[in-house]
Design an enzyme around this catalytic site. Structure first.
Site, mmCIF file in Angstrom:
data_model
loop_
_atom_site.group_PDB
_atom_site.id
_atom_site.type_symbol
_atom_site.label_atom_id
_atom_site.label_comp_id
_atom_site.label_asym_id
_atom_site.label_seq_id
_atom_site.Cartn_x
_atom_site.Cartn_y
_atom_site.Cartn_z
ATOM 1 N N HIS A 311 0.859 -1.184 0.000
ATOM 2 C CA HIS A 311 0.000 0.000 0.000
ATOM 3 C C HIS A 311 0.885 1.221 0.000
ATOM 4 O O HIS A 311 1.944 1.217 0.647
ATOM 5 C CB HIS A 311 -0.905 -0.008 1.247
ATOM 6 C CG HIS A 311 -2.046 0.929 1.128
ATOM 7 N ND1 HIS A 311 -1.925 2.269 1.407
ATOM 8 C CD2 HIS A 311 -3.316 0.734 0.714
ATOM 9 C CE1 HIS A 311 -3.089 2.846 1.189
ATOM 10 N NE2 HIS A 311 -3.954 1.945 0.766
ATOM 11 N N ASP A 368 -7.958 -5.072 -0.002
ATOM 12 C CA ASP A 368 -8.526 -5.871 -1.084
ATOM 13 C C ASP A 368 -8.216 -7.343 -0.986
ATOM 14 O O ASP A 368 -8.780 -8.148 -1.722
ATOM 15 C CB ASP A 368 -7.995 -5.369 -2.433
ATOM 16 C CG ASP A 368 -8.547 -4.006 -2.740
ATOM 17 O OD1 ASP A 368 -9.746 -3.816 -2.508
ATOM 18 O OD2 ASP A 368 -7.784 -3.148 -3.182
HETATM 19 N N1 ACO Z 1 4.188 -7.587 -4.907
HETATM 20 C C1 ACO Z 1 5.533 -7.620 -5.061
HETATM 21 N N2 ACO Z 1 6.341 -6.553 -4.887
HETATM 22 C C2 ACO Z 1 5.748 -5.399 -4.548
HETATM 23 C C3 ACO Z 1 4.363 -5.283 -4.363
HETATM 24 C C4 ACO Z 1 3.573 -6.441 -4.549
HETATM 25 N N3 ACO Z 1 2.255 -6.413 -4.387
HETATM 26 N N4 ACO Z 1 4.060 -4.008 -4.039
HETATM 27 C C5 ACO Z 1 5.209 -3.339 -4.011
HETATM 28 N N5 ACO Z 1 6.247 -4.179 -4.324
HETATM 29 C C6 ACO Z 1 7.670 -3.849 -4.337
HETATM 30 C C7 ACO Z 1 8.041 -3.066 -5.574
HETATM 31 O O1 ACO Z 1 8.416 -3.916 -6.642
HETATM 32 C C8 ACO Z 1 9.192 -2.226 -5.053
HETATM 33 O O2 ACO Z 1 10.313 -3.075 -4.983
HETATM 34 P P1 ACO Z 1 11.780 -2.472 -5.290
HETATM 35 O O3 ACO Z 1 12.008 -1.470 -4.189
HETATM 36 O O4 ACO Z 1 12.673 -3.662 -5.250
HETATM 37 O O5 ACO Z 1 11.688 -1.824 -6.642
HETATM 38 C C9 ACO Z 1 8.773 -1.901 -3.617
HETATM 39 O O6 ACO Z 1 7.911 -2.985 -3.224
HETATM 40 C C10 ACO Z 1 8.020 -0.587 -3.481
HETATM 41 O O7 ACO Z 1 6.932 -0.593 -4.401
HETATM 42 P P2 ACO Z 1 6.284 0.733 -5.022
HETATM 43 O O8 ACO Z 1 5.601 0.370 -6.312
HETATM 44 O O9 ACO Z 1 7.308 1.815 -5.060
HETATM 45 O O10 ACO Z 1 5.227 1.094 -3.934
HETATM 46 P P3 ACO Z 1 4.033 2.096 -4.148
HETATM 47 O O11 ACO Z 1 3.757 2.669 -2.815
HETATM 48 O O12 ACO Z 1 4.298 3.040 -5.255
HETATM 49 O O13 ACO Z 1 2.842 1.143 -4.629
HETATM 50 C C11 ACO Z 1 0.960 -0.236 -4.650
HETATM 51 C C12 ACO Z 1 1.773 0.776 -3.846
HETATM 52 C C13 ACO Z 1 0.587 0.325 -6.016
HETATM 53 C C14 ACO Z 1 -0.349 -0.533 -3.899
HETATM 54 C C15 ACO Z 1 1.786 -1.547 -4.812
HETATM 55 O O14 ACO Z 1 2.099 -2.085 -3.547
HETATM 56 C C16 ACO Z 1 1.080 -2.594 -5.660
HETATM 57 O O15 ACO Z 1 1.171 -2.553 -6.893
HETATM 58 N N6 ACO Z 1 0.321 -3.542 -4.999
HETATM 59 C C17 ACO Z 1 -0.429 -4.514 -5.759
HETATM 60 C C18 ACO Z 1 -1.741 -3.894 -6.243
HETATM 61 C C19 ACO Z 1 -2.743 -3.670 -5.111
HETATM 62 O O16 ACO Z 1 -2.963 -4.543 -4.275
HETATM 63 N N7 ACO Z 1 -3.385 -2.493 -5.133
HETATM 64 C C20 ACO Z 1 -4.414 -2.140 -4.152
HETATM 65 C C21 ACO Z 1 -3.940 -1.059 -3.261
HETATM 66 S S1 ACO Z 1 -5.144 -0.723 -2.013
HETATM 67 C C22 ACO Z 1 -6.258 0.270 -2.772
HETATM 68 O O17 ACO Z 1 -6.023 0.930 -3.746
HETATM 69 C C23 ACO Z 1 -7.574 0.284 -2.181
#
Ligand code: ACO
Length: 434
Positions: A311, A368
């Site tokens: 998140h 979610d």
């Molecule tokens: N699975 C694997 N790796 C992940 C995940 C995941 N679900 N989420 C983040 N990471 C990793 C990224 O690859 C990144 O790794 P790195 O540092 O080696 O490059 C690190 O964690 C940070 O990720 P960011 O994308 O920079 O985090 P951000 O805060 O921008 O993204 C987000 C948040 C979009 C929710 C992300 O965690 C994601 O894509 N999750 C999956 C989709 C999801 O469940 N969305 C619902 C969110 S809740 C809502 O909207 C109600």
């Protein structure tokens, strides 16, 4: 500026040999922000913050969340108490009015929701124009946008009768959502009933049929109330920020909410609950090898992400996910359902929470991760999950739209940028271009 106060501290910024004093403002829960509103005028500099990770776009008194501690409250009330003790209608009132309703206020609000539940018969014909398998979010956003054609008084004076306009929207979105499902199933529409509560009415419109009467189950109604409450607001998330940005151009409530619905549609935002179920189903159909998916999520060469994990704001457990996980167990046991997808979800969570990749990046299950399993248990099809999210988030969007509109510091939203394209160059006439 709401409850924000200008603190004693200032931040000092040195640029081009000059020192700028930037005020520090403090919110009601002690969170601090550097106020840079005068920065460009004084120094010529702007700040750069892709994705707005460090940018406060407004002061707001609706929702407080602390992503490090896993705290979420609406108007000062903890999400745990609201989810345990309130109906969605009470929480919608709280979000939009700022205080929990008295019995009289709640009755009046509920009556309004009942009164406005129908949609114009001309609008019902819109459904016939959509091809089969149209995405329900596309239908929802265009229908909500169309509502202002039926209530044009909003166009001249967007704030006139705003309480009624908001109640009308909360009520009609529920009807539109249920009708779009019925149309997709090729079943006759079931009209709203005056004698049912908000959630019971929705379930009845979704599942009742002339040949198979729907029996309202209190456990299911309670679960739906809880899910909608937990989605009620989440401060400046992508769709809420979209509602505010659109509304800042002084566009009416329905058009602004329609913009928010479209933002919510994205798979990284509201579309994630659907994506979680698709992922769990795929794992199940492939024989339940969830460890393969953990490995894929960790592989930097693989774009796959474990949906329902991570998140932008929470760097610990999402408090909503904890409540939903418990609700999920309660609903499945009350309905006597055993869902293999729940078992896979729990196994994935257990392994991920111990895995250094997820631990180091503070990746926990989000709201979610388990919500889809409850929706599935109560009969909501996967392609309606994001619509359900929109139904829950609606009071939050409305509250933010109203707050933005009344904000004495309101400005049209217009971020700046750092231009990195070609420098100014001489124009080349068409005949001379090679
Ligand atoms: N699975 C694997 N790796 C992940 C995940 C995941 N679900 N989420 C983040 N990471 C990793 C990224 O690859 C990144 O790794 P790195 O540092 O080696 O490059 C690190 O964690 C940070 O990720 P960011 O994308 O920079 O985090 P951000 O805060 O921008 O993204 C987000 C948040 C979009 C929710 C992300 O965690 C994601 O894509 N999750 C999956 C989709 C999801 O469940 N969305 C619902 C969110 S809740 C809502 O909207 C109600």
């Amino acid at each position: 500026m709401g409850n924000v106060v200008v603190g004693q501290e200032t931040a000092e910024l040195k640029l081009d040999g000059k020192v700028y004093q930037l005020p520090v403002v403090v919110g009601s829960e002690g969170e601090k922000a550097i106020d840079i509103r005068a920065l460009r005028a004084q120094s010529g500099y702007i700040t750069l913050d892709s994705g707005f990770m460090n940018t406060g776009s407004c002061c707001s008194s609706i929702t407080f969340l602390d992503g490090e501690q896993g705290i979420l409250s609406y108007r000062g009330y903890g999400i745990e108490e609201l989810a345990e003790n309130c109906t969605f209608v009470e929480v919608a009132y709280l979000l939009d009015h700022g205080s929990l309703p008295t019995q009289t206020e709640l009755s009046k609000f509920s009556q309004m929701l009942g009164k406005y539940a129908m949609i114009h018969e001309d609008m019902i014909r819109f459904f016939d124009g959509y091809p089969p398998n149209s995405p329900p979010m596309a239908i929802l956003s265009s229908m909500v946008s169309s509502l202002c054609s039926f209530y044009p008084e909003m166009l001249d004076n967007p704030l006139e009768n705003i309480e009624e306009m908001a109640a009308r929207l909360i009520s009609k979105v529920r009807t539109i959502a249920a009708f779009s499902y019925k149309k997709s199933m090729g079943q006759p529409l079931v009209y709203p009933r005056h004698d049912l509560s908000y959630c019971a009415n929705f379930l009845n419109m979704m599942f009742d049929s002339p040949v198979n009467p729907y029996v309202i189950n209190d456990t299911v109604v309670r679960a739906l109330n809880k899910l909608l409450i937990l989605h009620g607001d989440h401060e400046q998330n992508c769709s809420t920020a979209t509602v505010r940005v659109a509304g800042s151009a002084r566009v009416n409530l329905y058009a602004s909410i329609s913009a928010g619905i479209n933002a919510l549609w994205g798979p990284l935002h509201g579309g994630a609950n659907q994506a979680v179920m698709e992922m769990l189903t795929q794992i199940h159909e492939e024989g339940g090898d969830y460890k393969k998916y953990i490995a894929k999520a960790k592989d930097p060469a693989d774009p796959f992400r474990l949906v329902g994990f991570g998140h932008r704001v929470y760097k610990t457990h999402d408090p909503r996910a904890l409540i939903i996980k418990k609700a999920c167990d309660d609903v499945l046991s009350a309905l006597n359902i055993s869902d293999p997808l729940l078992d896979i979800a729990k196994e994935l969570e257990e392994v991920a929470l111990k895995d250094p990749y997820f631990v180091e990046r503070n990746l926990y299950p989000n709201v979610d991760f388990y919500s889809g399993i409850i929706y599935r248990a109560i009969g909501i099809p996967t392609n309606m999950f994001t619509v359900m999210f929109a139904l829950g988030r609606l009071p939050g969007w409305i509250a933010h739209w109203k707050e933005m509109w009344d904000d004495p510091d309101w400005r049209i939203s217009r971020p700046r940028q750092v231009y990195v394209g070609p420098k100014r160059r001489p124009f080349v006439p068409l005949a001379e271009r090679t």
